[in-house]
Motif scaffolding. Structure first.
Motif, PDB file in Angstrom:
ATOM      1  N   LYS A 222       0.841  -1.134   0.119  1.00 24.97           N
ATOM      2  CA  LYS A 222      -0.117   0.037  -0.023  1.00 24.97           C
ATOM      3  C   LYS A 222       0.841   1.403  -0.019  1.00 24.97           C
ATOM      4  O   LYS A 222       0.276   2.573   0.400  1.00 24.97           O
ATOM      5  CB  LYS A 222      -0.922  -0.017   1.277  1.00 24.97           C
TER       6      LYS A 222
ATOM      7  N   CYS B 116       1.778   7.043   5.061  1.00 20.74           N
ATOM      8  CA  CYS B 116       1.303   5.531   5.223  1.00 20.74           C
ATOM      9  C   CYS B 116       1.842   5.196   6.691  1.00 20.74           C
ATOM     10  O   CYS B 116       2.625   5.848   7.171  1.00 20.74           O
ATOM     11  CB  CYS B 116       1.489   4.706   4.176  1.00 20.74           C
TER      12      CYS B 116
ATOM     13  N   THR C 161      -2.794   2.441   4.812  1.00 22.05           N
ATOM     14  CA  THR C 161      -3.108   3.710   4.674  1.00 22.05           C
ATOM     15  C   THR C 161      -4.671   3.829   4.888  1.00 22.05           C
ATOM     16  O   THR C 161      -5.022   5.107   4.856  1.00 22.05           O
ATOM     17  CB  THR C 161      -3.183   4.004   2.994  1.00 22.05           C
TER      18      THR C 161
END
Length: 527
Positions: free
Chosen positions: A373, A399, A410
């Motif tokens: 992510k 993040c 996230t």
């Protein structure tokens, strides 16, 4: 004078302060019946007074009168500046030109010039003369030749003095104050009036100027009194390790300490100092000499460059080697923005090609936007807080590294958080509050759980780019910016610090500060 006597030149003659009565008394009022423009002590017992009617010399309790031209009303006799050379010659700036008086013999030499002179100072064998329509004129006392210096943006020079070594202190009637380096032949510092800026000087019409023996700058204005700079209290000082290193004027991008060892990364190379072992080593022939990150980890220093990859430095052998050359990019020619260890002993590296994780010298993971992510773009910072969360600052926002699930997330940020902004720095203080410094905008403050957060807006910090943050031993935060450094009590009080505190430049660059074992704070600055 040398004995502490005070003499005053005025439009009605020469005055002397009687310390017993605290009155100014006229000296030889019948003899000196003209305006006194300048006074000079020889550092002993002799006083020279430049007047509209020639030179007066006071020594041994007696006054004598010297005329440059027999015609008392000649412009040669209108003396606006005085200076004594090392060879004993007394130099006079007059409305007609320059005069040299050999004090031992009384011999006079005159050098006419096309414009009147109104002020005079000297560095070595060169006189610097102020005019009202031509700026600063030079006179080489050996060559007997006139010349020009630099344009300070105003032709009306009202005051000239010097540090005696390299700097001219120039007051102008219309363009403020300028410090001129005569070796560099350029203006190195200026003080001007800026509308709406209370920290600027009150007027650009400067009539008198003094830099005193403590380095304070005093400025006299036309009908507006006096301004002065605060004393340089030495709160800040540039780090030196003589005779090998003086970081003054060095743009410092990263610093790492371990006991008596200091690693300093600049825009033009790397420096290592071991003060305990009296060792010094520098490196200037790297693939890229701009050092932007560093970290002490398990006995070695890890060093990141901008465009030249990453190195490892061994402080015992003083050897610098490549970090994981077998991996290739980004460790050979990429950008290494941050190097941070976590609580488990892993080393995290934020680069221009994603986020790397190393354990015991071996790569454990390489996170990118395609396999995690992690947002796309450069990884600027990884900060591990006291709950073991890893805050990852990227080109496209924040993040989180979740240690429990070993994943990058996230989806953990509440609405209104700063996660979609480009954040450069995350910092945790002793009360376990987080401070996030965005690329643009105001300081963001949050608790560890992100349940309470807010922005701190202060007039002093408004419009400034925040560069770094560190907490001192009294619990205050120090915030560096692109225009000044500030101390913040975490409530509503912000204290600015300036050049008078020893800062060489108000411009701070991205460099994480270090608090040493004694509580001293170390900052990287553009100078």
């Amino acid at each position: 004078m040398a004995e502490g006597e005070i003499w005053v030149g005025s439009d009605v003659g020469l005055l002397h302060l009687d310390k017993a009565t605290d009155d100014l008394e006229a000296v030889e009022p019948v003899l000196i019946d003209a305006p006194v423009y300048c006074l000079l002590s020889d550092g002993k017992q002799t006083l020279y007074a430049g007047t509209r009617k020639g030179l007066f010399v006071y020594e041994g309790g007696k006054m004598r009168h010297i005329l440059i031209d027999k015609n008392v009303f000649s412009q040669w006799n209108e003396i606006k500046g005085l200076n004594i050379g090392e060879d004993g010659r007394l130099w006079l700036a007059t409305l007609k030109g320059v005069v040299a008086l050999h004090t031992a013999s009384g011999k006079l030499e005159t050098y006419a010039y096309r414009n009147p002179f109104y002020s005079l100072t000297r560095i070595g064998g060169v006189l610097y003369l102020g005019t009202m329509n031509e700026g600063i004129v030079t006179f080489d006392t050996q060559e007997k030749a006139f010349g020009k210096l630099v344009d300070v943006g105003c032709s009306v020079i009202s005051s000239l003095s010097t540090d005696g070594k390299d700097l001219l202190y120039v007051g102008t009637d219309g363009n403020g104050v300028h410090f001129v380096s005569v070796t560099q032949r350029k203006v190195v510092k200026s003080f001007r009036h800026e509308t709406g800026n209370d920290a600027s000087i009150r007027s650009n019409s400067v009539y008198s100027l003094l830099v005193d023996r403590d380095g304070l700058l005093w400025i006299g204005f036309y009908q507006l009194g006096v301004d002065y700079t605060l004393h340089n209290n030495g709160l800040f000082a540039a780090y030196r390790y003589p005779p090998y290193l003086d970081t003054r004027d060095m743009p410092v991008r990263t610093i790492a300490f371990h006991q008596g060892e200091k690693l300093v990364g600049s825009r033009d190379g790397l420096y290592f100092i071991d003060e305990d072992r009296r060792l010094f080593k520098s490196f200037h022939n790297l693939r890229a000499n701009m050092i932007i990150s560093s970290c002490y980890f398990e006995g070695k220093y890890y060093i990141g460059t901008y465009g030249g990859g990453m190195y490892v430095f061994d402080p015992l052998t003083l050897e610098l080697v490549d970090f994981d050359a077998a991996e290739g990019e980004p460790f050979l020619t990429g950008h290494i923005f941050c190097i941070r260890p976590d609580a488990d002993g892993d080393l995290w590296i934020g680069t221009s090609s994603g986020l790397y994780r190393y354990r015991a010298g071996k790569q454990v993971a390489h996170y990118t936007g395609s396999n995690s992510k992690l947002p796309e773009g450069n990884i600027y910072e990884v900060f591990f807080d006291s709950t073991r969360k890893g805050w990852i600052c990227t080109e496209k926002g924040l993040c989180i590294w979740d240690a429990s699930s070993e994943s990058i997330r996230t989806d953990v940020f509440p609405e209104g958080f700063i996660n979609e902004e480009k954040v450069r720095v995350v910092y945790e203080d002793s009360r376990h509050n987080l401070y996030l410094l965005p690329e643009k905008g105001t300081l963001f403050v949050s608790d560890l759980s992100m349940s309470h957060f807010s922005r701190f807006d202060n007039e002093l910090l408004r419009g400034k780019t925040l560069m770094s943050v560190v907490e001192d031993n009294e619990g205050w935060l120090w915030l560096t910016t692109n225009n000044g450094i500030y101390r913040y009590d975490k409530k509503d009080r912000v204290m600015p610090y300036s050049l008078s505190d020893g800062i060489l430049s108000p411009i701070f660059i991205n460099c994480m500060p270090v608090k040493d074992e004694s509580g001293g704070l170390w900052f990287g600055n553009s100078k």
